[in-house]
Design a protein around this motif. Structure first.
Motif, PDB file in Angstrom:
ATOM      1  N   ALA A 230       0.754  -1.213   0.053  1.00  0.00           N
ATOM      2  CA  ALA A 230      -0.141   0.022   0.083  1.00  0.00           C
ATOM      3  C   ALA A 230       0.771   1.305   0.064  1.00  0.00           C
ATOM      4  O   ALA A 230       0.369   2.141   0.150  1.00  0.00           O
ATOM      5  CB  ALA A 230      -0.962  -0.134   0.971  1.00  0.00           C
ATOM      6  N   ARG A 231       2.246   1.211   0.124  1.00  0.00           N
ATOM      7  CA  ARG A 231       2.765   2.326   0.116  1.00  0.00           C
ATOM      8  C   ARG A 231       3.117   2.872  -1.287  1.00  0.00           C
ATOM      9  O   ARG A 231       3.654   2.276  -1.891  1.00  0.00           O
ATOM     10  CB  ARG A 231       4.313   2.106   0.994  1.00  0.00           C
TER      11      ARG A 231
ATOM     12  N   ALA B   9      -7.457  13.593  -7.547  1.00  0.00           N
ATOM     13  CA  ALA B   9      -6.798  12.855  -6.219  1.00  0.00           C
ATOM     14  C   ALA B   9      -6.737  11.496  -6.416  1.00  0.00           C
ATOM     15  O   ALA B   9      -6.088  10.668  -5.735  1.00  0.00           O
ATOM     16  CB  ALA B   9      -8.041  13.093  -5.199  1.00  0.00           C
ATOM     17  N   LEU B  10      -7.579  10.566  -7.475  1.00  0.00           N
ATOM     18  CA  LEU B  10      -7.720   9.306  -7.654  1.00  0.00           C
ATOM     19  C   LEU B  10      -6.288   9.138  -8.392  1.00  0.00           C
ATOM     20  O   LEU B  10      -5.671   7.956  -8.153  1.00  0.00           O
ATOM     21  CB  LEU B  10      -8.906   9.191  -8.409  1.00  0.00           C
ATOM     22  N   ALA B  11      -6.014  10.042  -9.269  1.00  0.00           N
ATOM     23  CA  ALA B  11      -4.702   9.719  -9.985  1.00  0.00           C
ATOM     24  C   ALA B  11      -3.510   9.546  -9.150  1.00  0.00           C
ATOM     25  O   ALA B  11      -2.516   9.040  -9.119  1.00  0.00           O
ATOM     26  CB  ALA B  11      -4.575  10.788 -11.154  1.00  0.00           C
ATOM     27  N   ALA B  12      -3.656  10.693  -8.038  1.00  0.00           N
ATOM     28  CA  ALA B  12      -2.462  10.696  -7.080  1.00  0.00           C
ATOM     29  C   ALA B  12      -2.297   9.530  -6.229  1.00  0.00           C
ATOM     30  O   ALA B  12      -1.143   9.241  -5.711  1.00  0.00           O
ATOM     31  CB  ALA B  12      -2.671  11.889  -6.130  1.00  0.00           C
ATOM     32  N   ALA B  13      -3.704   9.006  -6.027  1.00  0.00           N
ATOM     33  CA  ALA B  13      -3.521   7.736  -5.211  1.00  0.00           C
ATOM     34  C   ALA B  13      -3.193   6.374  -6.167  1.00  0.00           C
ATOM     35  O   ALA B  13      -3.191   5.424  -5.714  1.00  0.00           O
ATOM     36  CB  ALA B  13      -4.862   7.402  -4.537  1.00  0.00           C
ATOM     37  N   GLY B  14      -2.777   6.842  -7.318  1.00  0.00           N
ATOM     38  CA  GLY B  14      -2.589   5.490  -8.316  1.00  0.00           C
ATOM     39  C   GLY B  14      -3.536   4.968  -9.333  1.00  0.00           C
ATOM     40  O   GLY B  14      -3.022   3.933 -10.134  1.00  0.00           O
TER      41      GLY B  14
ATOM     42  N   ASP C 284      -4.658   3.507  -1.515  1.00  0.00           N
ATOM     43  CA  ASP C 284      -3.711   3.040  -2.623  1.00  0.00           C
ATOM     44  C   ASP C 284      -4.818   2.437  -3.579  1.00  0.00           C
ATOM     45  O   ASP C 284      -5.594   1.553  -3.422  1.00  0.00           O
ATOM     46  CB  ASP C 284      -3.051   1.726  -2.041  1.00  0.00           C
ATOM     47  N   LEU C 285      -4.598   3.350  -4.693  1.00  0.00           N
ATOM     48  CA  LEU C 285      -5.735   2.924  -5.739  1.00  0.00           C
ATOM     49  C   LEU C 285      -5.066   2.563  -7.064  1.00  0.00           C
ATOM     50  O   LEU C 285      -5.437   2.538  -8.017  1.00  0.00           O
ATOM     51  CB  LEU C 285      -6.633   4.088  -6.258  1.00  0.00           C
ATOM     52  N   ARG C 286      -3.417   2.133  -6.656  1.00  0.00           N
ATOM     53  CA  ARG C 286      -3.031   1.378  -7.954  1.00  0.00           C
ATOM     54  C   ARG C 286      -3.579   0.058  -8.586  1.00  0.00           C
ATOM     55  O   ARG C 286      -3.967  -0.589  -7.367  1.00  0.00           O
ATOM     56  CB  ARG C 286      -1.418   1.151  -7.728  1.00  0.00           C
TER      57      ARG C 286
END
Ligand code: NAD
Length: 371
Positions: A14-15, A101-106, A77-79
């Motif tokens: 998650a990091r 925001a979603l992009a920043a979380a992956g 973590d949305l990768r």
């Protein structure tokens, strides 16, 4: 202290600063709260990061915290997740902030843009007009993988009237009804994990409800409420179980906000009620969570059409418990949290991101907002 292998893997994976490589490392790892070590027997993706690997009592010990990677916390973590955000046509609104925001979380970002606004949005994007506001916290630029033309008022081509078909603002675009957009996304990507509805339209929004026509009222409901039912209905079959959906609502659904007219208050009330029913149905049918964010006033393009958004912002500033500017990013970050696994038990909720304005029964410091 020990932790399960799964928990250990989750903490590592998650990091956001770690990139997983295809290789697999099997290790015994130890966790201790005090020195932030992971501790369990685990098989987890091999990681490339500047964190030191240390050996301790025959165990491979992975440092769970490092100065390079920031303090240990609860990362969003949305990768590996793919999001479709309906209602992005510039960089001023909530849809854009949520996409960031979603992009920043992956997450991988797809957007649906209202057909009449498509050309200018795509041209501006191509010419770098949004580059400054595409910047993510790590310095990279948000990548919008694909922009889909969309008019969420029409479910399928059969619903489109002749005057719209022949309208020059629709010329050159195709496959923009809800059904067709979902088919295109399915063909292009197979599935999505996150659906965001950030659109609204009320042609008579400046008229008091008492002066609103049937046509104007139904148009507001169609564009601002049923559009969400339709989008979720069509996207659900290609949403991965465990996914989530959110929409944007406004406090005028619950309290009288003079000036938010044309049936828009009714449309938001319907949207909030539908959020609860859809949460039940989509939860049972597809393991999808459904929430709505009741956002405070923001000077977006759509809000400017109301005619007195600056007064609404000022009213909020003067009367809300938190006397500060409301940032679109605060709504974006809440959306990222709500669609993440951290919010895995939250569904059917209206979440207020409005500096607490919703708590006010009576405006204490400000004259009427329509004066
Ligand atoms: P915005 O202008 O950024 O977003 C509205 C979008 O809806 C635009 O991109 C517009 O092109 C699109 N749209 C309109 N009709 C459409 C249709 N038929 N099909 C597809 N797209 C269509 O403005 P915003 O204020 O960020 O609005 C986003 C959401 O936030 C809306 O639901 C709005 O009601 C809600 N909201 C806004 C505020 C505010 O003060 N700005 C407050 C609370 C909730």
């Amino acid at each position: 202290m020990t932790a399960s292998a799964a928990a250990g893997v989750q903490m590592v994976a998650a990091r956001p600063c770690i990139s997983a490589s295809p290789g697999i490392l099997t290790a015994r790892v130890a966790v201790s709260r005090t020195d932030c070590m992971l501790s369990t027997t685990a098989t987890f993706p091999k990681i490339s990061c500047s964190w030191p690997l240390r050996f301790k009592r025959n165990d491979v010990v992975v440092r769970a915290i490092s100065e390079e990677c920031g303090p240990q916390g609860l990362p969003i973590d949305l990768r590996g997740k793919r999001a479709f955000i309906a209602g992005v046509a510039d960089d001023n609104g909530y849809g854009w902030a949520i996409a960031k925001a979603l992009a920043a979380a992956g997450a991988e970002i797809l957007v649906g843009t209202w057909v009449p606004a498509l050309n200018i949005f795509e041209t501006s994007l191509r010419r770098g007009k949004f580059d400054e506001s595409r910047k993510l916290p790590d310095g990279s630029l948000m990548d919008i993988v694909k922009v889909y033309p969309l008019d969420a008022v029409y479910d399928s081509p059969d619903d489109v009237p002749e005057d719209v078909k022949s309208n020059k603002r629709y010329a050159g675009a195709s496959n923009w009804t809800v059904k067709e957009v979902v088919e295109s996304v399915r063909n292009d990507f197979g599935s999505i994990d996150i659906l965001v509805h950030s659109l609204a339209n009320g042609p008579e929004v400046t008229k008091p409800l008492l002066e609103t026509s049937r046509r104007g009222y139904l148009a507001a409901i169609s564009a601002s409420s049923y559009s969400y039912v339709s989008l979720l209905q069509h996207f659900l079959p290609i949403m991965n179980p465990g996914g989530a959906s959110i929409s944007l609502t406004y406090i005028a659904s619950e309290r009288a906000i003079p000036g938010y007219g044309g049936g828009m208050s009714s449309a938001k009330a319907a949207l909030e009620s539908d959020t609860r029913v859809l949460a039940f149905e989509a939860g049972r049918k597809g393991k999808i969570r459904v929430n709505t964010i009741s956002a405070g006033p923001l000077g977006s393009r759509a809000a400017k059409a109301i005619g007195f958004i600056e007064k609404m912002i000022e009213y909020s500033y003067v009367n809300a418990p938190l006397q500060k500017e409301l940032l679109a990013d605060e709504v974006g970050n809440t959306a990222a949290f709500l669609v993440s696994s951290l919010a895995s038990a939250i569904t059917g909720s209206t979440v207020y991101v409005d500096n607490g304005l919703n708590t006010m029964g009576l405006a204490i410091d400000s004259p009427t907002i329509t004066s």
